[in-house]
Scaffold this active site. Structure first.
Site, PDB file in Angstrom:
ATOM      1  CB  CYS A  41      13.045  75.383 -34.270  1.00 32.46           C
ATOM      2  SG  CYS A  41      13.139  76.931 -35.220  1.00 32.46           S
ATOM      3  CG  HIS A  97      17.835  75.038 -33.604  1.00 36.54           C
ATOM      4  ND1 HIS A  97      18.603  75.749 -34.507  1.00 36.54           N
ATOM      5  CD2 HIS A  97      16.579  75.492 -33.768  1.00 36.54           C
ATOM      6  CE1 HIS A  97      17.813  76.578 -35.182  1.00 36.54           C
ATOM      7  NE2 HIS A  97      16.579  76.447 -34.759  1.00 36.54           N
ATOM      8  CB  CYS A 100      17.176  79.355 -32.812  1.00 40.66           C
ATOM      9  SG  CYS A 100      15.421  79.445 -33.253  1.00 40.66           S
TER      10      CYS A 100
HETATM   11 CO    CO Z   1      15.134  77.885 -34.890  1.00 37.95          CO
END
Ligand code: CO
Length: 220
Positions: A41, A97, A100
Site C-alpha cells: 500500500c 495492512h 487501510c
Molecule cells: Co492502505
C-alpha cells in the site's frame, strides 16, 4: 520540517552510509540484484525496506492505494515483468495492512471522485466474499477481514498474470506470498498463501480463504 531540511537529511544519510561502508553507493550504482518484489500500500506507515529490514538494492517495490494488482494496470504489470524477467526476483510479496484507508473508503462508499473507480476493485472483492464479511456486524472485524481477503485476492491476481504463468512454465523459481502488516505492533503475518507452481494455486487459495473465514471463531 522544510524540504531544505530533507536535503540536509539526505546529506547526513549518504555520509553515514559511506562512513559505514565506503563502497556502498559505488556497488549499488553498478547493479541491483534484489531477490524480492514487494507490492504494498502507498500508506506512509508501511515502508517496505524498513519493515523487512532490507537495504537499498535488496527489494524492488511497487506501491499503490490498497496494494491492488489489476489485470490491466500497465504500471503494476510492467514492474512485475521487469522484476520477474530481468531482475529474476525469487519472491513476490503482496503485503496489505490493517487500518487501510483504501479498504475503509471502499466499505463506506460515498462520493470521492476519481478514486472511486480504483476502490471499485476492492468493492468487487467485498461482494465476492460477502458470505464471509456478513458473518459479523462489527465494522472493525469486517474491515480487518476485507484487508486480509483483498491481499489474498491480489496475490492470486499476481499468480494469474501471463508473467508469472510463463515464468513457472519455464521452470523459473518464483514464489508468490500474501502478507498483512499491523500498524499497531509493526508485525507482518503471513496469510497462509505461498505458492511456487501453477498447480498448487487453486488449493492454497481456497485454503487461505477458509482460514480467513474461520477468523471470527478463533477470535471469540
Ligand atoms: Co492502505
Amino acid at each position: 520540517m522544510s524540504v531544505e531540511d530533507l536535503i540536509q537529511n539526505n546529506r547526513r544519510w549518504a555520509e553515514g552510509e559511506v562512513s559505514a561502508d565506503s563502497e556502498f553507493f559505488r556497488r549499488l550504482a553498478a547493479q541491483q540484484a534484489p531477490k524480492y518484489l514487494w507490492i504494498g500500500c502507498a500508506d506512509s506507515r508501511v515502508p517496505a525496506n524498513q519493515i523487512i529490514g532490507l537495504q537499498p538494492g535488496e527489494v524492488f517495490v511497487h506501491r499503490n492505494v490498497a496494494n491492488l494488482v489489476v489485470h490491466t494496470d500497465l504500471n503494476c504489470l510492467s514492474v512485475l515483468q521487469y522484476a520477474v524477467e530481468v531482475l529474476r526476483v525469487e519472491h513476490v510479496i503482496v503485503c496489505g495492512h490493517y487500518g487501510c484507508g483504501g479498504i475503509a473508503a471502499a466499505l463506506q462508499g460515498g462520493a470521492l471522485g476519481l478514486i472511486e473507480n480504483w476502490l471499485r476493485h476492492i468493492q468487487d472483492v467485498a461482494e465476492l466474499r460477502h458470505g464471509i464479511l456478513a458473518r459479523e456486524g462489527d465494522p472493525v472485524w469486517r474491515a480487518d477481514r476485507l484487508c486480509e481477503l483483498n491481499v489474498l485476492e491480489q496475490a492470486h491476481n499476481v499468480c494469474r498474470t501471463t508473467i508469472v504463468q510463463d515464468a513457472w512454465k519455464r521452470g523459473q523459481p518464483l514464489e508468490i506470498h500474501a502478507w498483512i502488516y499491523r500498524l499497531s505492533d509493526g508485525l507482518v503475518q503471513p496469510l497462509h498463501f505461498s505458492v511456487s507452481t501453477a498447480a498448487e494455486v487453486p488449493g492454497r487459495f481456497a485454503g487461505a480463504v477458509e482460514h480467513i473465514a474461520g477468523a471470527g471463531q478463533r477470535q471469540r
